[in-house]
Design a protein around this motif. Structure first.
Motif, PDB file in Angstrom:
ATOM      1  N   SER A 117       0.839  -1.192   0.000  1.00  0.00           N
ATOM      2  CA  SER A 117       0.000   0.000   0.000  1.00  0.00           C
ATOM      3  C   SER A 117       0.880   1.250   0.000  1.00  0.00           C
ATOM      4  O   SER A 117       1.945   1.266   0.622  1.00  0.00           O
ATOM      5  CB  SER A 117      -0.887   0.023   1.247  1.00  0.00           C
ATOM      6  N   ASN A 138       0.103  -0.802  -6.726  1.00  0.00           N
ATOM      7  CA  ASN A 138      -0.153  -2.194  -7.094  1.00  0.00           C
ATOM      8  C   ASN A 138       0.292  -3.076  -5.942  1.00  0.00           C
ATOM      9  O   ASN A 138       1.434  -3.520  -5.877  1.00  0.00           O
ATOM     10  CB  ASN A 138       0.560  -2.576  -8.380  1.00  0.00           C
ATOM     11  N   GLY A 152      -4.710  -0.701  -2.123  1.00  0.00           N
ATOM     12  CA  GLY A 152      -3.650  -0.227  -2.999  1.00  0.00           C
ATOM     13  C   GLY A 152      -3.075   1.089  -2.527  1.00  0.00           C
ATOM     14  O   GLY A 152      -1.902   1.196  -2.192  1.00  0.00           O
ATOM     15  N   ASP A 174      -5.901   4.798 -10.810  1.00  0.00           N
ATOM     16  CA  ASP A 174      -5.047   3.699 -11.263  1.00  0.00           C
ATOM     17  C   ASP A 174      -4.356   2.999 -10.100  1.00  0.00           C
ATOM     18  O   ASP A 174      -3.139   2.803 -10.085  1.00  0.00           O
ATOM     19  CB  ASP A 174      -4.011   4.221 -12.269  1.00  0.00           C
ATOM     20  N   ASN A 175      -5.155   2.598  -9.103  1.00  0.00           N
ATOM     21  CA  ASN A 175      -4.627   1.869  -7.957  1.00  0.00           C
ATOM     22  C   ASN A 175      -5.222   0.465  -7.919  1.00  0.00           C
ATOM     23  O   ASN A 175      -6.405   0.275  -8.205  1.00  0.00           O
ATOM     24  CB  ASN A 175      -4.965   2.592  -6.651  1.00  0.00           C
ATOM     25  N   ALA A 176      -4.399  -0.536  -7.567  1.00  0.00           N
ATOM     26  CA  ALA A 176      -4.864  -1.918  -7.545  1.00  0.00           C
ATOM     27  C   ALA A 176      -4.312  -2.636  -6.319  1.00  0.00           C
ATOM     28  O   ALA A 176      -3.274  -2.270  -5.770  1.00  0.00           O
ATOM     29  CB  ALA A 176      -4.402  -2.645  -8.810  1.00  0.00           C
ATOM     30  N   ALA A 177      -5.048  -3.676  -5.896  1.00  0.00           N
ATOM     31  CA  ALA A 177      -4.596  -4.541  -4.809  1.00  0.00           C
ATOM     32  C   ALA A 177      -5.078  -5.948  -5.104  1.00  0.00           C
ATOM     33  O   ALA A 177      -6.232  -6.154  -5.481  1.00  0.00           O
ATOM     34  CB  ALA A 177      -5.131  -4.055  -3.467  1.00  0.00           C
ATOM     35  N   GLY A 182      -8.725  -1.554  -4.139  1.00  0.00           N
ATOM     36  CA  GLY A 182      -7.705  -0.915  -4.961  1.00  0.00           C
ATOM     37  C   GLY A 182      -7.338   0.460  -4.473  1.00  0.00           C
ATOM     38  O   GLY A 182      -6.160   0.810  -4.383  1.00  0.00           O
TER      39      GLY A 182
END
Length: 199
Positions: A117, A138, A152, A174-177, A182
């Motif tokens: 994170s 990511n 994320g 544009d955040n992901a987990a 995200g």
């Protein structure tokens, strides 16, 4: 908004030092990094992010690129830690950037790793975030339900924690987990609280 009391610390994207009190510095490389400012911060303090973004590129030099954990002791609802742009930037965008989970040594990641994170809020920490752009996270770090990373951009209240995060006037892009959340993951196995407004 900034906390009503406490000290003001300045953090720079290119900060490569840790001067006592984290004052304004020129050149920026002589100022505190965000990590150094977090290490020095106490309850009621405000960290001003003093580097404006001048690029939309992933891991741009004008971004704060990395993963950080907030463990400021003694915070409370009336005396949180606040992180926000330096008012001297007059509304310019400030970016915390996860570098698409890559680094260090393979890009611009300035911390030990970028595959978690962007901000992890510690147990019992009251944290205010205002006017910040979070992007390109990511989180693939394991440990969240055994399925990879949770959160994320921001992870709060996991693993039995109970942090409190207040977010205002911020942007998540544009955040992901891997395991979910995200942009933000809250209270996965814990009891954290997140409040979001005007974001």
């Amino acid at each position: 908004p900034a906390a009503a009391s406490g000290n003001t610390l300045y953090a720079y994207a290119a900060g490569d030092s840790s001067p006592a009190g984290c004052p304004t510095e020129s050149p920026a490389s002589e100022g505190c990094s965000l990590g150094a400012a977090l290490d020095e911060a106490e309850s009621g303090d405000t960290i001003y992010l003093a580097t404006p973004s001048t690029s939309t590129a992933v891991g741009a030099p004008s971004h704060y690129v990395g993963n950080w954990t907030v463990n400021t002791s003694g915070t409370s609802a009336s005396s949180p830690l606040t992180i926000e742009p330096d008012p001297a930037l007059h509304g310019a965008q400030v970016v915390l950037d996860g570098n698409n989970g890559t680094g260090p040594g393979a890009g611009a990641c300035t911390t030990a790793a970028c595959n978690g994170s962007i901000l992890t809020n510690g147990n019992g920490v009251f944290l205010n975030l205002a006017g910040i752009t979070f992007e390109h996270a990511n989180n693939t770090v394991g440990g969240c339900f055994g399925n990879g990373g949770c959160g994320g951009a921001i992870d709060n209240g996991d693993g039995g924690g109970d942090g409190t995060v207040t977010i205002s006037e911020s942007t998540f892009t544009d955040n992901a987990a891997a395991a979910g959340g995200g942009a933000i993951d809250n209270a996965s196995g814990g009891g954290g609280t997140v409040t979001v407004s005007d974001s």
